[in-house]
Design an enzyme around this catalytic site. Structure first.
Site, mmCIF file in Angstrom:
data_model
loop_
_atom_site.group_PDB
_atom_site.id
_atom_site.type_symbol
_atom_site.label_atom_id
_atom_site.label_comp_id
_atom_site.label_asym_id
_atom_site.label_seq_id
_atom_site.Cartn_x
_atom_site.Cartn_y
_atom_site.Cartn_z
ATOM 1 N N HIS A 146 2.942 9.839 10.232
ATOM 2 C CA HIS A 146 2.255 9.435 9.009
ATOM 3 C C HIS A 146 1.869 7.958 9.144
ATOM 4 C CE1 HIS A 146 1.158 8.720 4.996
ATOM 5 N NE2 HIS A 146 2.268 8.114 4.631
ATOM 6 N N CYS A 185 3.434 12.019 0.674
ATOM 7 C CA CYS A 185 2.824 11.835 2.002
ATOM 8 C C CYS A 185 3.391 12.796 3.046
ATOM 9 C CB CYS A 185 3.001 10.395 2.476
ATOM 10 S SG CYS A 185 2.268 9.190 1.365
ATOM 11 N N ASN A 228 -3.429 4.200 4.750
ATOM 12 C CA ASN A 228 -2.542 5.320 4.437
ATOM 13 C C ASN A 228 -3.308 6.328 3.589
ATOM 14 O OD1 ASN A 228 -0.641 7.062 3.407
ATOM 15 N ND2 ASN A 228 0.796 5.471 2.759
#
Ligand code: COA
Length: 360
Positions: free
Chosen positions: A248, A111, A278
């Site tokens: 994030h 990520c 996400n």
């Protein structure tokens, strides 16, 4: 001095929505639990490949920058869900766009991949090695989900975001960056059997994300907090000088804990995880573009990116936005339509998995 300015941006969110209520039909969970523990309300499920999501986002970014694909010197494609490993997904995107003069590299830092790619491409431009980079974060994480694992399946979504970075004499773009990886934590978040180890043993591809949520939570808060403090200090700024924080989008509680740790202001944070969950490497560019579309990005703003992911990788970037906050152009390139809902797509994936298990 050469600067690396963001001159174009584009995102691609597949249309099929999977709500928390839909997920309630698949496993023992509840909308109330998901919203209170994560902030997520729904996510998008892709009916096309990862490269196709990336192609649409990238075409929009190139149009926004007002440049042709041939002008791109380097494509950095951040992803953990490549359609193929060899050749890389960046070369697939190069061909799809007609970016015939571009070098093409996939970057896998989970990520944190977009932050890694943004910092690395900015450094290459500032060093004078390249003039124009296309930095893409694109994921089709739904293809890795095991829809019987409630601790992970609720968290993720599909989508892509891309930016164009161009060499500029104007003082804009990347200011400071910090990247890292927590040692001895690789087992906390993984997709076992998703590489040569599995192929070497001729095991069928049967993958799921497995992770230790609470351990990751704590290390994410520390990793992102330290990275944010490092880049703000390196830039000679104070926290009050930050205008926007684009983290994030893993969990609203993680974001709040990071912002509390660094003494930041939640009013300056861009959150999109309620709608998109996400989306790994694409969560920061998707949120940046949402902020641009909502008029939250103003010329000269100090903007902070920060992310963490499997590895456990972590990082932050500080940038100064340039003058232009509107696209120079648009494209009519878009995804092929689908009449499927998110739940249709997931139920079809579950049926395929069951059929495979019955015949093997
Ligand atoms: N629905 C209902 N209950 C659930 C659930 C779900 N989807 N997932 C877990 N639970 C249960 C657990 O079984 C546990 O039950 P128990 O107390 O009876 O054992 C309880 O909820 C609490 O679980 P816990 O793991 O302590 O919850 P949490 O507050 O830590 O939240 C995460 C879990 C995963 C949302 C959170 O830890 C997190 O966001 N971690 C990081 C996420 C991440 O790694 N993202 C990817 C990297 S970018």
């Amino acid at each position: 001095m050469i600067y690396a300015d963001i001159t174009g941006w584009g995102r691609c969110l597949p249309p099929a929505v999977l709500t928390n209520a839909d997920i309630e039909t698949l496993m023992d969970t509840s909308n109330e639990w998901i919203v209170s523990r994560t902030g997520i309300q729904e996510r998008r499920i892709s009916h096309v490949t990862n490269a196709e999501l990336a192609r649409v986002a990238s075409a929009r970014a190139l149009a926004a920058a007002g440049i042709s694909a041939e002008q791109v010197d380097m494509i950095a494609f951040a992803t953990s869900t490549p359609d193929e490993c060899i050749p890389n997904t960046a070369s697939m995107l190069q061909n799809a766009l007609g970016a015939s003069n571009a070098a093409a590299v996939d970057i896998n830092a989970a990520c944190t991949g977009f932050v890694y790619s943004f910092n690395m491409m900015s450094d290459m431009i500032r060093a004078g090695s390249i003039k124009t980079a296309l930095v893409v974060g694109s994921e089709r994480l739904s293809s890795l989900m095991n829809w019987s694992l409630r601790e992970s399946a609720i968290l993720f979504g599909d989508g892509a975001g891309a930016i164009v970075l161009q060499a500029s004499d104007n003082e804009a773009g990347f200011v400071a960056g910090k990247l890292g990886c927590v040692p001895d934590t690789r087992e906390l978040l993984a997709v076992p059997d998703f590489g040569l180890d599995a192929i070497a043993q001729f095991r069928p591809l049967d993958v799921s994300i497995v992770f230790s949520g609470q351990e990751i939570f704590k290390k994410a808060v520390k990793g992102m907090g330290d990275a944010c403090e490092a880049v703000v200090a390196e830039a000679g700024l104070g926290l009050d000088d930050l205008d926007l924080i684009i983290p994030h989008q893993a969990n609203a509680r993680i974001v709040e804990a990071v912002v509390r740790r660094i003494g930041g202001d939640m009013d300056k944070v861009v959150l999109t995880l309620d709608k998109y969950a996400n989306t790994s490497t694409s969560s920061i560019p998707i949120a940046l573009i949402e902020a641009l579309e909502q008029g939250r990005v103003k010329p000269g703003m100090n903007i902070l990116f920060t992310a963490f992911g499997a590895g456990l990788t972590w990082g932050a970037s500080l940038l100064k936005w340039g003058e232009r906050v509107t696209p120079l152009g648009e494209t009519d390139i878009s995804l092929p339509p689908t009449d499927k809902t998110g739940l249709d797509l997931i139920n079809a994936a579950i049926a395929r998995r069951q059929a495979y298990e019955q015949t093997n």
